[in-house]
Design an enzyme around this catalytic site. Sequence first.
Site, PDB file in Angstrom:
ATOM      1  N   LYS A  11       0.814  -1.216   0.000  1.00 36.28           N
ATOM      2  CA  LYS A  11       0.000   0.000   0.000  1.00 36.28           C
ATOM      3  C   LYS A  11       0.852   1.272   0.000  1.00 36.28           C
ATOM      4  CE  LYS A  11      -4.068  -1.840   2.493  1.00 36.28           C
ATOM      5  NZ  LYS A  11      -4.944  -1.525   3.646  1.00 36.28           N
ATOM      6  N   TYR A  51     -12.472  -1.825  -3.526  1.00 37.28           N
ATOM      7  CA  TYR A  51     -12.972  -1.911  -2.144  1.00 37.28           C
ATOM      8  C   TYR A  51     -14.497  -1.757  -2.065  1.00 37.28           C
ATOM      9  CZ  TYR A  51      -8.355  -2.078   0.086  1.00 37.28           C
ATOM     10  OH  TYR A  51      -7.108  -2.462   0.523  1.00 37.28           O
ATOM     11  N   ASN A 114      -1.755   0.408   6.942  1.00 42.25           N
ATOM     12  CA  ASN A 114      -1.295  -0.886   7.455  1.00 42.25           C
ATOM     13  C   ASN A 114      -0.516  -1.681   6.419  1.00 42.25           C
ATOM     14  OD1 ASN A 114      -3.467  -1.649   5.913  1.00 42.25           O
ATOM     15  ND2 ASN A 114      -4.500  -2.818   7.515  1.00 42.25           N
ATOM     16  N   HIS A 117      -2.243  -5.347   1.659  1.00 42.80           N
ATOM     17  CA  HIS A 117      -3.551  -5.983   1.475  1.00 42.80           C
ATOM     18  C   HIS A 117      -3.317  -7.415   1.034  1.00 42.80           C
ATOM     19  CE1 HIS A 117      -7.518  -7.027  -0.165  1.00 42.80           C
ATOM     20  NE2 HIS A 117      -6.837  -7.534  -1.180  1.00 42.80           N
ATOM     21  N   GLU A 128      -9.699 -10.887  -7.482  1.00 44.61           N
ATOM     22  CA  GLU A 128      -8.772  -9.768  -7.279  1.00 44.61           C
ATOM     23  C   GLU A 128      -7.554  -9.874  -8.200  1.00 44.61           C
ATOM     24  OE1 GLU A 128      -7.912  -9.455  -3.073  1.00 44.61           O
ATOM     25  OE2 GLU A 128      -9.974  -8.886  -2.591  1.00 44.61           O
TER      26      GLU A 128
HETATM   27  P1  RTP Z   1      -7.000  -6.040   3.633  1.00 44.01           P
HETATM   28  O1  RTP Z   1      -8.343  -6.284   3.038  1.00 44.01           O
HETATM   29  O2  RTP Z   1      -6.440  -4.670   3.359  1.00 44.01           O
HETATM   30  O3  RTP Z   1      -5.990  -7.126   3.378  1.00 44.01           O
HETATM   31  O4  RTP Z   1      -7.135  -6.025   5.213  1.00 44.01           O
HETATM   32  P2  RTP Z   1      -8.104  -6.838   6.108  1.00 44.01           P
HETATM   33  O5  RTP Z   1      -8.793  -7.920   5.342  1.00 44.01           O
HETATM   34  O6  RTP Z   1      -7.268  -7.208   7.275  1.00 44.01           O
HETATM   35  O7  RTP Z   1      -9.137  -5.716   6.521  1.00 44.01           O
HETATM   36  P3  RTP Z   1     -10.590  -5.364   5.924  1.00 44.01           P
HETATM   37  O8  RTP Z   1     -11.572  -5.559   7.019  1.00 44.01           O
HETATM   38  O9  RTP Z   1     -10.814  -6.052   4.628  1.00 44.01           O
HETATM   39  O10 RTP Z   1     -10.443  -3.802   5.683  1.00 44.01           O
HETATM   40  C1  RTP Z   1      -9.808  -3.314   4.521  1.00 44.01           C
HETATM   41  C2  RTP Z   1      -8.888  -2.190   4.900  1.00 44.01           C
HETATM   42  O11 RTP Z   1      -9.678  -1.089   5.382  1.00 44.01           O
HETATM   43  C3  RTP Z   1      -8.947  -0.419   6.397  1.00 44.01           C
HETATM   44  N1  RTP Z   1      -9.746  -0.367   7.605  1.00 44.01           N
HETATM   45  N2  RTP Z   1      -9.894   0.726   8.302  1.00 44.01           N
HETATM   46  N3  RTP Z   1     -10.659   2.619  10.242  1.00 44.01           N
HETATM   47  C4  RTP Z   1     -11.060   1.362  10.375  1.00 44.01           C
HETATM   48  O12 RTP Z   1     -11.725   0.981  11.300  1.00 44.01           O
HETATM   49  C5  RTP Z   1     -10.660   0.422   9.351  1.00 44.01           C
HETATM   50  N4  RTP Z   1     -11.006  -0.862   9.296  1.00 44.01           N
HETATM   51  C6  RTP Z   1     -10.409  -1.355   8.183  1.00 44.01           C
HETATM   52  C7  RTP Z   1      -7.666  -1.158   6.641  1.00 44.01           C
HETATM   53  O13 RTP Z   1      -6.613  -0.492   5.958  1.00 44.01           O
HETATM   54  C8  RTP Z   1      -7.915  -2.518   6.036  1.00 44.01           C
HETATM   55  O14 RTP Z   1      -6.710  -3.088   5.596  1.00 44.01           O
HETATM   56 MG    MG Z   2      -9.894  -7.517   3.573  1.00 40.34          MG
END
Ligand code: RTP
Ligand code: MG
Length: 140
Positions: A11, A51, A114, A117, A128
């Site tokens: 990212k 997204y 973070n 992804h 994807e």
């Molecule tokens: P990713 O999709 O990026 O691999 O991460 P993930 O599955 O661990 O997290 P996901 O729930 O899919 O969320 C996608 C991205 O959104 C951002 N996020 N921000 N501010 C918040 O509460 C929040 N929650 C999620 C994060 O950058 C996350 O990687």
């Molecule tokens: Mg995710």
Amino acid sequence: MALERTLSIIKPDATKRNLTGKINAVFEDAGLRIVAQKRIQLSEKQAGAFYAVHAARPFYASLVASMIAEPVVVQVLQAENAVAKHREVMGATNPADAAEGTVRKLFAESIEANSVHGSDSLENAKNEIAFFFAETEIFA
Ligand code: RTP
Ligand code: MG
């Protein structure tokens, strides 16, 4: 266990801090093979579409803005059990919860910045990967 492919994104917070090589080293040390990789600038439309599953979430606009702030590196990683292996080595979404040695523990700045992804299922990985790569761009 089956040979799988998963979609990885390094990212903007990480490309900005010149961490692509260090993150790739973590992936490769975990046995993930980088079988496709390119550095691109996402458009707002592309990031929004990627997204779309989060469109109703309060952090959506901020997430899309953060993903277009700098270039990203998109990758296809291949390994036995690649989806789970990649998720494990990325660490928890919030770096405060991430295990020692994971990419997010090592490099992430916050839950939004973070660093990486990764696809969360084999089915999503297929979609994807197709979002960013033609089959002819992937070399195992
Ligand atoms: P990713 O999709 O990026 O691999 O991460 P993930 O599955 O661990 O997290 P996901 O729930 O899919 O969320 C996608 C991205 O959104 C951002 N996020 N921000 N501010 C918040 O509460 C929040 N929650 C999620 C994060 O950058 C996350 O990687
Ligand atoms: Mg995710």
